[in-house]
Structure formats: C-alpha cells, structure tokens
Motif scaffolding. Sequence first.
Motif, PDB file in Angstrom:
ATOM      1  N   HIS A  66     -18.406   1.855   7.550  1.00 51.75           N
ATOM      2  CA  HIS A  66     -17.565   0.758   7.092  1.00 51.75           C
ATOM      3  C   HIS A  66     -18.397  -0.484   6.772  1.00 51.75           C
ATOM      4  CE1 HIS A  66     -14.560  -2.494   7.439  1.00 51.75           C
ATOM      5  NE2 HIS A  66     -13.740  -1.598   6.932  1.00 51.75           N
ATOM      6  N   LEU A  69     -19.804  -0.399   3.309  1.00 49.04           N
ATOM      7  CA  LEU A  69     -18.892  -0.473   2.168  1.00 49.04           C
ATOM      8  C   LEU A  69     -18.908  -1.877   1.587  1.00 49.04           C
ATOM      9  CD1 LEU A  69     -15.791   1.463   3.581  1.00 49.04           C
ATOM     10  CD2 LEU A  69     -17.606   2.343   2.090  1.00 49.04           C
ATOM     11  N   LEU A  71     -16.571  -4.045   0.533  1.00 51.03           N
ATOM     12  CA  LEU A  71     -15.150  -4.372   0.514  1.00 51.03           C
ATOM     13  C   LEU A  71     -14.946  -5.810   0.056  1.00 51.03           C
ATOM     14  CD1 LEU A  71     -14.037  -2.732   3.876  1.00 51.03           C
ATOM     15  CD2 LEU A  71     -13.930  -1.780   1.570  1.00 51.03           C
ATOM     16  N   MET A 112      -6.568   0.597  -2.215  1.00 49.13           N
ATOM     17  CA  MET A 112      -7.764   0.898  -1.427  1.00 49.13           C
ATOM     18  C   MET A 112      -9.000   0.872  -2.319  1.00 49.13           C
ATOM     19  SD  MET A 112      -6.385   3.997   0.994  1.00 49.13           S
ATOM     20  CE  MET A 112      -8.036   4.396   1.519  1.00 49.13           C
ATOM     21  N   THR A 113      -8.901   1.531  -3.468  1.00 49.04           N
ATOM     22  CA  THR A 113     -10.030   1.593  -4.396  1.00 49.04           C
ATOM     23  C   THR A 113     -10.407   0.193  -4.896  1.00 49.04           C
ATOM     24  OG1 THR A 113      -9.362   3.816  -5.066  1.00 49.04           O
ATOM     25  CG2 THR A 113     -10.856   2.638  -6.535  1.00 49.04           C
ATOM     26  N   ARG A 115      -9.974  -2.562  -3.411  1.00 50.04           N
ATOM     27  CA  ARG A 115     -10.577  -3.328  -2.314  1.00 50.04           C
ATOM     28  C   ARG A 115     -12.004  -2.876  -2.033  1.00 50.04           C
ATOM     29  NH1 ARG A 115      -8.061  -4.971   2.340  1.00 50.04           N
ATOM     30  NH2 ARG A 115     -10.164  -5.715   2.696  1.00 50.04           N
ATOM     31  N   TYR A 117     -12.750   0.578  -1.036  1.00 50.49           N
ATOM     32  CA  TYR A 117     -12.800   1.808  -0.251  1.00 50.49           C
ATOM     33  C   TYR A 117     -13.067   2.982  -1.173  1.00 50.49           C
ATOM     34  CZ  TYR A 117     -10.796  -0.630   3.758  1.00 50.49           C
ATOM     35  OH  TYR A 117     -10.581  -1.477   4.805  1.00 50.49           O
ATOM     36  N   ASN A 119     -12.833   6.675  -2.729  1.00 51.02           N
ATOM     37  CA  ASN A 119     -11.684   7.566  -2.884  1.00 51.02           C
ATOM     38  C   ASN A 119     -12.178   9.007  -2.862  1.00 51.02           C
ATOM     39  OD1 ASN A 119      -9.152   8.544  -3.303  1.00 51.02           O
ATOM     40  ND2 ASN A 119      -8.993   7.857  -5.417  1.00 51.02           N
ATOM     41  N   GLN A 125     -10.591   8.742   3.612  1.00 54.89           N
ATOM     42  CA  GLN A 125      -9.790   7.526   3.483  1.00 54.89           C
ATOM     43  C   GLN A 125      -9.278   7.080   4.849  1.00 54.89           C
ATOM     44  OE1 GLN A 125      -6.757   8.865   0.725  1.00 54.89           O
ATOM     45  NE2 GLN A 125      -7.552   7.522  -0.874  1.00 54.89           N
ATOM     46  N   ASP A 128     -12.130   5.708   6.946  1.00 54.38           N
ATOM     47  CA  ASP A 128     -12.549   4.384   6.487  1.00 54.38           C
ATOM     48  C   ASP A 128     -11.507   3.315   6.838  1.00 54.38           C
ATOM     49  OD1 ASP A 128     -14.906   5.427   5.468  1.00 54.38           O
ATOM     50  OD2 ASP A 128     -14.154   5.563   3.416  1.00 54.38           O
ATOM     51  N   LEU A 129     -10.237   3.639   6.663  1.00 46.06           N
ATOM     52  CA  LEU A 129      -9.182   2.681   6.984  1.00 46.06           C
ATOM     53  C   LEU A 129      -9.107   2.391   8.476  1.00 46.06           C
ATOM     54  CD1 LEU A 129      -6.170   3.773   4.750  1.00 46.06           C
ATOM     55  CD2 LEU A 129      -7.482   1.649   4.585  1.00 46.06           C
TER      56      LEU A 129
END
Length: 190
Positions: A66, A69, A71, A112-113, A115, A117, A119, A125, A128-129
């Motif tokens: 995470h 990422l 984000l 999500m994408t 932001r 994250y 796919n 998913q 990651d969430l």
Amino acid sequence: MSSGVWIAVIVAAAVIVVLVIAAVLGPRRRSRRLRRRFGPEYDRTVEAASNRKDAEQELTDREKRHEELDLRDLSPEEKQRYDAAWTHIQEQFIDDPGGALDAADRLVTKAMTDRGYPNENYDQQVADLSVEHSRPLGRFRAAHEIAARAGHGEASTEDMRVAIVDYREVFAELVGVDHGDHHSTSHHQQ
C-alpha cells in the motif's frame, strides 16, 4: 569476585531481561497495532491463515504494498461527477435493479482506479483496500458476492438493494462524499 565482575554480570543479566521482555512484548504490540489498523479484517485474516504469525505477516505485506501505491484524492470536480453518477445508479435501480448493481460495481472499481489502486483482480483489490478502508470492507465483499449471484440470476431484488447500499458505503469512503446525509436530506426537503 571483584566488584567490576559483579557489575558486568548484573549489566549482562539486565540486558538479557530487557531482550526477553522485548521479545515477548514486541509481537503483542505488533498484534495490537495491526488489529487497530485492520479492524475486522485482522480477525478474518487470522482465521483464514494457518497461524497468527503468518496472518500478521500478510497484513504487514499489505501495508508495504500500500505504501508503494501512488494513491491520490479526487478533485472536487471528480467528486461531483462521481456523486452524480451514483445518483443516476440509485435512480436506475427502480427500473433495472440488476443493471444498477452492475453499474455500481463498475463505478466503485473505476473510483478505485482513479484513486490509484491497481485493478489486478478482486482478491488484490480487497487486500489493497483493507489497509486504508478496512471499515467497509466486509460490505464490499458482501456486495461483490451478491453482484456475482445477480450475474447468474440468483439474487432477489432485495439482495440487490442490500448490495447497492453496501457499495454505497465503500463508494462514499473511496470518493470522499457523504451519500447517506446528502441524499436523506434532499429527500426530506422534497
């Protein structure tokens, strides 16, 4: 024995005691931190793993991934577009519950994408969430399961309504809008 030797023995014993205490308390501290961060996801992961140590390592690995990422928060304009799209999905539900549920699933994935994250697949998913959005994760899983059943014609309209509500909670947290208050207020004013 000389006093210098006694001091060395006492210091060595104290170091050993400190190391033992750290070895005992360190994992407990780590467990508490992970439980606080992941909430119910901590318990679910521990339950699914062969042991607590493996589960905690998996959660720690999720945190590391995470952190890597890229984000980002959505702009106010993007939030407004997402909010309008969600309103349309809720309106669509009246005439086409299955289509609305499919659209909700796609919109959450798109948010999500957008932001940042990846796919890759559903399991990734969820992993990651879980780091930043652990609170609504159970609802995301439930909504996804109902959406899969609906795709095979095995979900009732009530099931799909529940899934839409579950997706809404995940969506609101991802996008940064408060759907519950916004829509309930606008309905009361009409």
